[in-house]
Structures are given as structure tokens and as C-alpha cells.
Design a protein around this motif. Structure first.
Motif, PDB file in Angstrom:
ATOM      1  N   ALA A 182      -1.177 -11.717  -4.342  1.00  0.00           N
ATOM      2  CA  ALA A 182      -2.396 -11.660  -3.544  1.00  0.00           C
ATOM      3  C   ALA A 182      -2.477 -10.344  -2.775  1.00  0.00           C
ATOM      4  O   ALA A 182      -3.558  -9.734  -2.673  1.00  0.00           O
ATOM      5  CB  ALA A 182      -2.452 -12.848  -2.590  1.00  0.00           C
ATOM      6  N   LYS A 183      -1.357  -9.876  -2.248  1.00  0.00           N
ATOM      7  CA  LYS A 183      -1.348  -8.605  -1.517  1.00  0.00           C
ATOM      8  C   LYS A 183      -1.609  -7.433  -2.457  1.00  0.00           C
ATOM      9  O   LYS A 183      -2.350  -6.505  -2.132  1.00  0.00           O
ATOM     10  CB  LYS A 183      -0.012  -8.435  -0.803  1.00  0.00           C
ATOM     11  CG  LYS A 183       0.193  -9.384   0.361  1.00  0.00           C
ATOM     12  CD  LYS A 183       1.546  -9.154   1.024  1.00  0.00           C
ATOM     13  CE  LYS A 183       1.758 -10.111   2.181  1.00  0.00           C
ATOM     14  NZ  LYS A 183       3.083  -9.935   2.839  1.00  0.00           N
ATOM     15  N   ARG A 240       0.838  -1.196   0.000  1.00  0.00           N
ATOM     16  CA  ARG A 240       0.000   0.000   0.000  1.00  0.00           C
ATOM     17  C   ARG A 240       0.877   1.251   0.000  1.00  0.00           C
ATOM     18  O   ARG A 240       0.579   2.240  -0.669  1.00  0.00           O
ATOM     19  CB  ARG A 240      -0.927  -0.010   1.218  1.00  0.00           C
ATOM     20  CG  ARG A 240      -1.921   1.146   1.228  1.00  0.00           C
ATOM     21  CD  ARG A 240      -2.861   1.086   2.429  1.00  0.00           C
ATOM     22  NE  ARG A 240      -3.708  -0.088   2.375  1.00  0.00           N
ATOM     23  CZ  ARG A 240      -3.604  -1.126   3.194  1.00  0.00           C
ATOM     24  NH1 ARG A 240      -2.662  -1.146   4.122  1.00  0.00           N
ATOM     25  NH2 ARG A 240      -4.412  -2.146   3.100  1.00  0.00           N
ATOM     26  N   GLY A 275      -8.003  -8.310 -10.553  1.00  0.00           N
ATOM     27  CA  GLY A 275      -6.636  -8.075 -10.138  1.00  0.00           C
ATOM     28  C   GLY A 275      -5.674  -8.665 -11.141  1.00  0.00           C
ATOM     29  O   GLY A 275      -6.049  -8.991 -12.278  1.00  0.00           O
ATOM     30  N   ALA A 328      -8.242  -4.207  -5.013  1.00  0.00           N
ATOM     31  CA  ALA A 328      -9.660  -4.334  -4.670  1.00  0.00           C
ATOM     32  C   ALA A 328     -10.100  -3.226  -3.732  1.00  0.00           C
ATOM     33  O   ALA A 328     -11.199  -2.664  -3.878  1.00  0.00           O
ATOM     34  CB  ALA A 328      -9.910  -5.706  -4.042  1.00  0.00           C
ATOM     35  N   GLN A 329      -9.241  -2.894  -2.783  1.00  0.00           N
ATOM     36  CA  GLN A 329      -9.575  -1.828  -1.839  1.00  0.00           C
ATOM     37  C   GLN A 329      -9.677  -0.485  -2.548  1.00  0.00           C
ATOM     38  O   GLN A 329     -10.608   0.301  -2.301  1.00  0.00           O
ATOM     39  CB  GLN A 329      -8.515  -1.769  -0.736  1.00  0.00           C
ATOM     40  CG  GLN A 329      -8.793  -0.713   0.330  1.00  0.00           C
ATOM     41  CD  GLN A 329      -7.701  -0.671   1.379  1.00  0.00           C
ATOM     42  OE1 GLN A 329      -6.514  -0.739   1.041  1.00  0.00           O
ATOM     43  NE2 GLN A 329      -8.074  -0.579   2.637  1.00  0.00           N
ATOM     44  N   ASN A 337      -3.260  -7.561  -5.240  1.00  0.00           N
ATOM     45  CA  ASN A 337      -4.657  -7.625  -5.633  1.00  0.00           C
ATOM     46  C   ASN A 337      -5.575  -7.140  -4.521  1.00  0.00           C
ATOM     47  O   ASN A 337      -6.660  -6.574  -4.796  1.00  0.00           O
ATOM     48  CB  ASN A 337      -5.019  -9.051  -6.047  1.00  0.00           C
ATOM     49  CG  ASN A 337      -4.424  -9.424  -7.388  1.00  0.00           C
ATOM     50  OD1 ASN A 337      -3.994  -8.560  -8.155  1.00  0.00           O
ATOM     51  ND2 ASN A 337      -4.383 -10.722  -7.685  1.00  0.00           N
ATOM     52  N   ALA A 338      -5.186  -7.342  -3.271  1.00  0.00           N
ATOM     53  CA  ALA A 338      -5.977  -6.818  -2.158  1.00  0.00           C
ATOM     54  C   ALA A 338      -5.946  -5.290  -2.162  1.00  0.00           C
ATOM     55  O   ALA A 338      -6.966  -4.631  -1.905  1.00  0.00           O
ATOM     56  CB  ALA A 338      -5.450  -7.367  -0.834  1.00  0.00           C
TER      57      ALA A 338
END
Length: 554
Positions: free
Chosen positions: A203-204, A3, A189, A210-211, A206-207
Motif C-alpha cells: 500500500a505504501k 519514497r 499500482g 500514485a504520487q 502504491n501510494a
């Protein structure tokens, strides 16, 4: 961590460039004596030579570093006629034109295939059961030549090859079939080939995606250089473009994709992969290719001359600057090449407002469906499928059910119709193109037939190649989808910048024409990788200003 990386690429201010002191002697040329540890190959989709030159005075960060401090070839060429995304990306890291890569278009037709859908997408495996060109299993099987990463891995299996992009065809064509990691953006993603598991890093990311997508975006402020472009351009049906800021409702992937947000996320992923895999920190040279796709989506959706495109190029510059700053902090010895897969042309409605009243949209009579009807009426074959094609431009295919006599009649009548049409510049037969030698010499001096030959594959190309005149937009109705596109043999679509940068290389600019196929041999020379000249179409470009030659011995 991811992030923070994503936020940094959007928000971190770029460092001010050093100011030369009056009277200071120029720095001596000091070409690095050792190969770089990391190759960073960036393709900015639809970043035309026109866009590069128009906004070059306003570059402040990443693009300024490459254009003002690196080695600049502002007159680079995707030299072939089929200036589309897949063919263009197939040239960048293979050293080969589409006639050698086999990637002649985004979509071609295979009338011998057993499936109902005869169209073949350039990055699909059409042999998979139940697939179509629009719903496919992604694959690199159609690429007939190795990429630079593939050659590097063959020479040294320890080499890591990674490719990330906003589009599957960009990631696949630049990474090649032997890449260690290939990822492209989807509504869910970043994804890869069928059956490839999603590692924790992806995966991180893509999280984070998504957020971000789940939150609305107010858009971007208008840079000062964009103010003059802030006026609406009507495209019909009460719709207009030209004044957008990329404001987005929560969950709107289509707007996210056609905005600076997409490129920021892809650069965040690239930076994270470099960290996670320790690229450039081992004994061998590694390579990462990065396909930045937002400029293309922006050009298609809004045109190339409104506030939307202006904001996009400004943000691209800033995000690249932050990405390079992050790489600098790692201490990795890296080399960058940045180019584009093709150029682009603005929508005719805005051109007509701005001193170009001759700009127009293509006549619907040139679509394969309309041509089939017209030719059928002339040949007594009405009601039959005669001509296949992807639109009112490019390759046309005659149906296989035609007898030799019918085929000759269909070709003769099709040529008469097309060559008499005021919007058609040229129509070449398959035999004419096949008989033409592969082009050589300055790409800016090639004939249309030579450009067509550079895109020609005897198995995949059509029976005819239809080329429209300049300033004809091959989109009939801009209210039903994209407003502007590319794909022509003209310089608006062929010409792209080619920019190199490495610490220790002195800046110079070469205004004469070069080709994107020259990138592979140029980078291969920097890492002492032998590439047989008979296997590629490109030539090595000397990146040392003045005396010395980075291509010596290659």
C-alpha cells in the motif's frame, strides 16, 4: 522510507570502482564455502545479447559489476523458437524449456474451450466465468513444472519465495504457484492474485507510485554515448521515433510503463520487500525474483536503436548499481543472476537507413484471416472459419468443425501458400515437430526444427508452425501500435546474456553458448539442493574460475 528508497534508486551516485595497482598480484580464488543466504534472480525483459554487447563499454555501475566482476556468459540462449515473454520467463527458474513447462507462447488457442474467446493467455485461469484472454483472472495454473523457489520451499518450508515484476507473466512464471508473495505493476499500482489482500508495505509503495504518476516528468538527459542515435525515424502517418527522452504528462501510465521510471519503482519495491521480510537474514536461503519490464516496452514502442533504448540501458545500469549498493550495506551474503526472457529486433525503417535495405515488414497475406480467405477460395470452403492464430507468425490451428477430408485439404493448400511465399523460411506440421527428438548439444548449432521442438507441447501447440525469414518484422503497420517486436527463431531474439555475481567468486567469461535452463541447476548447486536431472533440461554451470567445481556432486 519507501519514497527515499525510490529516490535513491534514481538519484544516488554509484561508487567508483577500485583501481588495480600496477604490479599487484591477482587475488586468489576463494569460492565461498557456505550457501548464499539470498538468491536474487533478475530478468531484464528484451535485454538481447545485441544490446548487451553494444552498450557494454558504457556500463559504469550495476551491469558493470555483473559483466566485469562476475561470471559472464554473453552468449546465453533462450534456445526455443517461440521467443516471447511468457515462454522465456518460464525457463529462467525452472531449468526447463517450454516443451516441458507447457508455456509455448504468450497466447495459444484452445478450440475446445466452451467460451467464445478461444485464445488462452499464458497466465490466466480461463475456467473463471466471464473472463477472456484480454480480461482475465491471473493464475499460474498453466506452468507444469516447479520453479527453483518451489523446490527450495519443498525441501525447507521456512524458505521465503518472493516475485515482483512489471508484468504479471514475468512475476508468475518466475515465482511459481507456491511463492509467498507475487506482485506486478498495473495502472493502479502493484497487484497480486484475486483475493490476496494488500499488505501495508505494498500500500505504501502504491501510494508512492500514485504520487509519482500524478506528477509530470521532464524526461531524462541524453548520455554522451547516445548522441549519435539522436535522429528521427519516420514510421508513416507523420509519426517518428528515435529522439525521445521519456517526457511524460501527469497521469500518463503508458509512458511511465515504457520508461526507466518503471524499473526504478520495481527495484524500489524489491529492496523494500527484502528489508521488510528480512530476506536472507535467517537460517535458510531465501529467493527473490525481479522482472524488469521497461526495456521490453521501450523496444516495442520506440525500437531498440534510438535515444530511447540508449537512455533506458544507461538508467538500468545506474539503478541496478544503486540496488546492489543497498544490498551490500545489509551485509547479506547474496548471489545474483541476471538474464533476459528473449531478445529483440529494431524496426526495419531504421535498419533501412543504416545499411540494411533488405529489412521489411510482414505481408498482410500471412495473417490467419488472409490465409483463411485464400485457402477457402482454393478448397471450396469460402466463408467458413478455417485457420486460427495470433498473427502472421507462430502457431496456426485448423478449425475443429472440419471433417478429416476437409482438414487434409486445408492443410495441403495452406502449406502450398506458405512454402511459396518469399517471406517464409519454414513451415512445420505438428507431426513433423512431434517426431523430432528433444534437442541437445550447443544451442547455437540447433536446426530450426530442433528449436521448434523445444517450444512444442502436444496439447497446446498448433497444427502448423510458421517461421518467417530473418529481417522480416511481423508487425504490418507500425502506426497503429508497437513499431517492433520479437518472437522469431533467429539469434536476435534467442541470444541473451547470462551473468552471475557473488562476493568471493573470481571473474571469468565463457563465450560459448549456454542456455537459460542452465540457471536453475547452477543456483541449486550453490545451495546444495538436489535436482533430479531427468526432471529438467538444463545443466549446472561451474562458476569457479580455474580449478575447483561449484557443480561437484550435482
Amino acid at each position: 522510507m519507501l519514497r527515499k528508497v525510490a529516490a535513491a534508486l534514481l538519484l544516488v551516485p554509484c561508487a567508483m570502482p577500485a583501481i588495480a595497482q600496477p604490479g599487484a598480484a591477482p587475488a586468489p580464488q576463494s569460492a565461498p564455502a557456505t550457501p548464499p543466504k539470498l538468491i536474487v534472480a533478475i530478468s531484464v525483459d528484451q535485454f538481447s545479447g545485441d544490446l548487451f554487447n553494444e552498450y557494454r563499454p558504457y556500463f559504469e555501475a550495476g551491469l558493470k559489476r555483473l559483466a566485469a566482476d562476475g561470471i559472464a556468459f554473453p552468449r546465453g540462449y533462450q534456445s526455443h523458437a517461440a521467443t516471447e515473454t511468457c515462454p522465456g520467463h518460464s525457463t529462467i527458474l525452472t531449468g526447463s524449456r517450454p516443451s516441458r513447462t507447457g508455456i509455448i507462447a504468450n497466447t495459444w488457442f484452445d478450440l475446445k474451450t466452451g467460451r467464445e474467446d478461444k485464445a488462452v493467455y499464458c497466465a490466466e485461469d480461463e475456467s473463471q466465468p466471464g473472463t477472456s484472454s484480454g480480461d482475465y483472472v491471473a493464475s499460474p495454473i498453466h506452468l507444469r513444472v516447479p520453479t527453483l523457489g518451489g523446490r527450495m520451499k519443498a525441501a525447507n518450508p521456512a524458505t521465503r519465495v518472493v516475485s515482483v515484476a512489471g508484468k504479471d507473466r514475468a512475476a508468475i512464471m518466475m515465482g511459481g504457484p507456491t511463492a509467498d508473495q507475487v506482485w506486478w505493476l498495473s495502472p493502479k499500482g502493484y497487484v497480486s492474485y484475486k483475493g490476496v489482500p494488500t499488505p501495508p508495505l505494498i500500500a505504501k509503495v502504491n501510494a508512492v507510485f500514485a504520487q509519482r504518476l500524478a506528477q509530470p516528468s521532464p524526461g531524462f538527459e541524453l548520455p554522451a554515448q547516445c548522441a549519435a542515435k539522436d535522429f528521427p525515424v519516420g514510421i508513416g502517418a507523420g509519426k517518428s521515433v528515435g529522439t525521445g527522452r521519456f517526457a511524460r504528462e501527469a497521469g500518463d501510465f503508458k509512458v511511465f510503463r515504457a520508461s526507466p521510471e518503471q524499473d526504478a519503482l520495481t527495484l524500489a519495491l524489491a529492496a523494500s520487500v527484502i528489508d521488510n521480510m528480512d530476506l536472507g537474514r535467517q537460517g535458510q536461503t531465501d529467493i527473490i525474483s525481479i522482472g524488469l519490464s521497461a526495456t521490453d516496452y521501450v523496444g516495442h514502442t520506440y525500437g531498440t536503436e534510438g535515444t530511447e533504448s540508449c537512455i533506458q540501458i544507461d538508467r538500468l545500469d545506474q539503478e541496478l548499481g544503486a540496488f546492489f549498493d543497498r544490498l551490500d550495506k545489509t551485509g547479506i551474503d547474496y548471489v545474483v543472476v541476471l538474464t533476459a526472457d528473449h531478445g529483440g529486433h529494431d524496426l526495419p525503417e531504421r535498419h533501412r537507413q543504416n545499411a540494411m535495405p533488405m529489412e521489411s515488414r510482414v505481408d498482410a497475406a500471412l495473417t490467419p484471416k488472409a490465409l483463411t480467405a485464400a485457402v477457402g477460395a482454393r478448397t471450396g470452403l469460402a466463408g467458413r472459419k478455417l485457420i486460427w492464430g495470433d498473427g502472421p507468425m507462430g502457431d496456426l490451428y485448423f478449425d475443429l468443425s472440419l471433417t478429416p477430408g476437409q482438414r487434409a485439404a486445408v492443410q495441403a493448400e495452406t502449406l502450398k501458400i506458405l512454402r511459396a511465399h518469399p517471406q517464409v523460411q519454414a513451415v512445420f506440421t505438428k507431426a513433423e515437430i512431434a517426431a523430432t527428438p528433444s534437442p541437445s548439444g550447443p544451442p547455437e548449432s540447433w536446426s530450426l526444427l530442433q528449436e521448434a521442438r523445444a517450444s512444442f507441447d502436444p496439447e497446446r501447440s498448433g497444427d502448423l508452425l510458421l517461421l518467417l525469414k530473418p529481417r522480416i518484422m511481423p508487425i504490418i503497420d507500425p502506426t497503429k501500435g508497437y513499431v517492433a517486436t520479437h518472437g522469431s527463431p533467429w539469434d536476435t531474439d534467442r541470444r541473451v546474456p547470462i551473468l552471475f555475481w557473488r562476493k568471493g567468486l573470481r571473474h571469468f567469461e565463457q563465450p560459448l553458448g549456454v542456455e537459460t535452463v542452465d540457471i536453475l541447476p547452477t543456483l541449486a548447486a550453490l545451495i546444495n539442493l538436489p535436482v533430479p536431472k531427468g526432471e529438467i533440461d538444463g545443466r549446472c554451470l561451474d562458476l569457479i574460475a580455474g580449478e575447483g567445481d561449484s557443480c561437484a556432486g550435482h
